[in-house]
Scaffold this motif. Structure first.
Motif: not given
Length: 127
Positions: A21, A23, A54, A79, A98, A100, A104, A106, A109
């Motif tokens: 994931v 960003g 994302v 998110n 995850i 970023g 962002g 992140r 998340i």
């Protein structure tokens, strides 16, 4: 909530999926679009099974690069949407990265998926 994974879940032949994931990298300036495309392409080299980008236009470049390299990829705007997607698709044993820019957020998340408070930067004391 997804189950915790063991180190063996990352071994070749494992059914575990690798999900990234990612960003947007907001500090790259004029090279940003190419850098995001290249990042997407490199996810195939690292064995990523699914990339969730994302953000906006830069995240789209990451997703397009990944898809070009044969990685299944999805683009979401924020998110909350990323979390909702992951909650629907995660399976026991999946490994999720995850990442970023701090802007962002992140970490939201990770916090939503784990149910644990994520406070930001984790550092280890210098000895």
């Amino acid at each position: 909530m997804p189950e915790q994974t063991s180190p063996q879940a990352n071994e070749p032949g494992s059914a575990a999926r690798r999900i990234a994931v990612l960003g947007e990298m907001l500090e790259l300036g004029g090279e940003a679009a190419k850098a995001h495309w290249d990042l997407g392409v490199s996810t195939a080299e690292y064995g990523v099974d699914l990339l969730v980008g994302v953000g906006g236009d830069l995240a789209k470049q990451t997703v397009l690069g990944a898809a070009h390299a044969g990685v299944e990829a999805a683009l979401v705007r924020d998110n909350e949407t990323a979390t909702a997607l992951l909650e629907k698709i995660l399976q026991p044993g999946d490994i999720v990265l995850i990442k970023g820019s701090r802007g962002g957020m992140r970490w939201q998340i990770a916090q939503a998926l784990t149910g644990q408070e994520i406070t930001g930067i984790i550092s280890t004391p210098k000895e």
